[in-house]
Design an enzyme around this catalytic site. Sequence first.
Site, PDB file in Angstrom:
ATOM      1  N   GLU A 238       0.797  -1.471  -0.098  1.00 47.00           N
ATOM      2  CA  GLU A 238      -0.012   0.163  -0.124  1.00 47.00           C
ATOM      3  C   GLU A 238       1.284   1.276   0.269  1.00 47.00           C
ATOM      4  OE1 GLU A 238      -2.726  -0.479   3.287  1.00 47.00           O
ATOM      5  OE2 GLU A 238      -3.366  -2.277   2.884  1.00 47.00           O
TER       6      GLU A 238
ATOM      7  N   GLU B 263      -5.960 -10.913  -1.943  1.00 43.45           N
ATOM      8  CA  GLU B 263      -6.983 -10.663  -0.649  1.00 43.45           C
ATOM      9  C   GLU B 263      -8.265 -10.571  -1.017  1.00 43.45           C
ATOM     10  OE1 GLU B 263      -5.220  -7.410   1.918  1.00 43.45           O
ATOM     11  OE2 GLU B 263      -3.796  -7.919   1.887  1.00 43.45           O
TER      12      GLU B 263
ATOM     13  N   SER C  98      -5.224 -18.486  59.478  1.00 42.75           N
ATOM     14  CA  SER C  98      -3.860 -17.684  59.402  1.00 42.75           C
ATOM     15  C   SER C  98      -3.127 -17.548  60.355  1.00 42.75           C
ATOM     16  CB  SER C  98      -3.217 -17.792  57.562  1.00 42.75           C
ATOM     17  OG  SER C  98      -2.129 -17.551  57.116  1.00 42.75           O
TER      18      SER C  98
HETATM   19  C1  XIL Z   1      -6.395  -6.389   8.170  1.00 42.05           C
HETATM   20  C2  XIL Z   1      -6.698  -7.539   8.903  1.00 42.05           C
HETATM   21  O1  XIL Z   1      -7.496  -8.527   8.398  1.00 42.05           O
HETATM   22  C3  XIL Z   1      -7.031  -6.898  10.251  1.00 42.05           C
HETATM   23  O2  XIL Z   1      -7.564  -8.001  11.198  1.00 42.05           O
HETATM   24  C4  XIL Z   1      -6.138  -5.673  10.526  1.00 42.05           C
HETATM   25  O3  XIL Z   1      -7.120  -5.767  12.008  1.00 42.05           O
HETATM   26  C5  XIL Z   1      -6.357  -5.184   9.790  1.00 42.05           C
HETATM   27  O4  XIL Z   1      -5.554  -5.347   8.526  1.00 42.05           O
HETATM   28  N1  XIL Z   1      -5.125  -4.761   3.724  1.00 42.05           N
HETATM   29  C6  XIL Z   1      -4.233  -6.073   4.558  1.00 42.05           C
HETATM   30  C7  XIL Z   1      -3.902  -6.693   5.713  1.00 42.05           C
HETATM   31  O5  XIL Z   1      -2.495  -5.481   3.521  1.00 42.05           O
HETATM   32  O6  XIL Z   1      -3.391  -6.420   6.240  1.00 42.05           O
HETATM   33  C8  XIL Z   1      -5.562  -6.268   5.854  1.00 42.05           C
HETATM   34  O7  XIL Z   1      -5.480  -7.090   6.998  1.00 42.05           O
HETATM   35  C9  XIL Z   1      -6.275  -5.442   5.275  1.00 42.05           C
HETATM   36  C10 XIL Z   1      -6.046  -4.555   4.145  1.00 42.05           C
END
Ligand code: XIL
Length: 734
Positions: A150, A259, A637
């Site tokens: 990111e 993700e 005690s």
């Molecule tokens: C998220 C997790 O799922 C959560 O449990 C945590 O609180 C925050 O991070 N982008 C990413 C992941 O690269 O690492 C993130 O994961 C979601 C967004």
Amino acid sequence: MKQISKLSLTALLAFGCTAATWAQGLKDAYKDYFLIGVAVNQRNVSNAQQQALIKSEFNSITAENDMKPEPTEPREGQFNWYNADRIADFARQNGIKLRGHCLMWHSQIGSWMLGDNPTKEVFYQRMKNHIQAIVSRYKDVIYCWDVVNEAISDDPNATDPYRQSPMYKLCGDEFIAKAFEYAREADPNALLFYNDYSTVDPHKRERIYNMVKKMKAAGVPIDGIGMQGHYNIYFPTEAGLDSAITRFKEVVNHIHITELDIRTNDEMGGQLRFSREGVNVTDSVKQHLADQYARVFRVFRKHKDVIDCVTFWNLGDRDSWLGAANYPLPFDTEYKPKMAYEYIKDMKAPAWQLPPRPARKPRPQRAQGPQAHQRPPFNPDMAFPEDPNVKEDFQPSAMNQPGQQYPQVNSQGIVRFRVEIPEAQSVTVSLGLGGQGGTQLHRTYDNSWVGQTAGPMDEGFHYYHLTVDGGTLNDPGANNYFGSCRWESGIEIPAKDQDFYAMKNVPHGNVQQVLFWSESTQQVRRAFVYTPPTYGKNKKERFPVLYLQHGWGEDETAWSNQGRANLIMDNLIAEGKTKPFIIVMTYGMTNDVKFGTIGQFTAREFETVLVDELVPYVDQHFQTIAKKESRAMAGLSMGGVETKLITLRRPEVFGYYGLLSGGQYAPEDIKSKDQVRLIFQSCGSKERPDGIRQSTEALKAAGHNAVGYVSEGTAHEFLTWRRSLKEMAPLLFK
Ligand code: XIL
């Protein structure tokens, strides 16, 4: 047997099953396309059912949080591999591939990395050390890493394509190049990815494309692009997704969907309602979800030449960082496959095509600013591995401070602790088993410290404290009780017989604070006085008095706080089991005595305070029967030691004696038969019950009214003494 399998084969063919239906799981259905992965937490890799689901459906996993920079290196050079190792071991043991996530990110990174305004060189050294440590540790099992996460700006109007993160502000985009170089150095064989969200957004897509192209041209070892894939049921369109993958293909040979999840409601920005309950979902939403998964997978399959892994972000809706209310995954809160699962596995076409231009304007996938990485509430499933021997019915301890969730106790008496001390290096809890020096907590994914006793604790009340980096502290979650010469944390393991000391709807007596002048010590001293429910109703009615002493390290508050003496009395009186009487509890002057020298303790000063000052005060100010036959003394005690010394030196004052885990009287201690009406002696079965039994027999043989009591399953602790009071009270003043 042959016959049957032939039959079932024919039957299945007759119902028109596709090849994919034959497949065991998603990973098998997609074996000619790409790996199917899933992000996992601690519970996922330790619960048998969830392990089985992972093994049957997926051939790649990613640690959802446990390999991120902060959880693995919370302080410079201090690594915490506890959770990460469990995930790595699960992958190793089951031959499942492991994606590494992630090495450099502006979020979930230890504050030490950039908090002290380091120079670029110092920051690079820290980054290098971190990357070197984690990449080399899991070199054997991690096949690819999200190296930088990111780093590109979301703002379509920004002139600078990069996110204005602290590392960018310090180093410009050089930090990205460095991170990739360090990762390659640490493991030349791992595939290295740049990972981001909103990659379908044309502005962001082009920025990512340009950055990767430029860096690769400069020799930066970037192998692939990770497209996070936090989508919703309207977005992205197939065309948009296709364009993004097509564009990225021009610069990399590897694309991972890292993700994937699909939100079904409008909680799309940072404002995620976090709910762990199941949710009623309409058929239309189910269909939308299935259709959107069908669309994105159709595009993924088309690009199988470049996509080598598609990872779902969480195993089931129960685990989703978006909350179950978003209904975002192929498996529901019970890990049952949804319609979406069938659509993915059977490679179905969507039932409903999106109009060419979506009616709703796609909103940004995640909010900007401080909320972008707002953490969801702590989720025990992500922190505590499942153990078939441990029942998952943990409840906050009855002795917690208002609203505090931890410590928690389950029905077996196992205790779980959680404290938030982000900068700590080591945290232990003094409660634990087998002389192991308590329970060692470990840091978990959200930077809090968690741990669980190695087994069930004894029923009843326990004092405890934390040791944080060598210093003694209380648990901020628990109430405090005076013991060990200080206010210590306390916890209550519900006992099978807890009813006798419970606060119930019965007539209640009163515990009042009495301040009396002590001539001998030249001090105002304090006592607590319990008067039974009927006390004072009739001004002429007079009551017997029990002088009840606490133990070493405690004070006059102990018997009515942790001892619950007043509630025990109220309950006994309500059941008609004991005569109502007054209890006086004062400080026994025990705590200036060094622990090892209790043997030389004479209780002379306290004798004066008690017998010559407090007893007359109480007889003057309360409706007492001021005579020996209506006066008892007992103590636990060291309070028992005092009781024995004082009752024997002043036989004219008390008519009933009680030693609760506080020693024994020998027959020769008692000078005459009418000196004492009852000798009550007790201890826990985990103390030395034989001593109590033998001494009680000897006293009886000498003609005294002696009663011995052993509390089953308890040690030198308050449940022993609560039970002892309950047994002793009905025997007094008869
Ligand atoms: C998220 C997790 O799922 C959560 O449990 C945590 O609180 C925050 O991070 N982008 C990413 C992941 O690269 O690492 C993130 O994961 C979601 C967004």
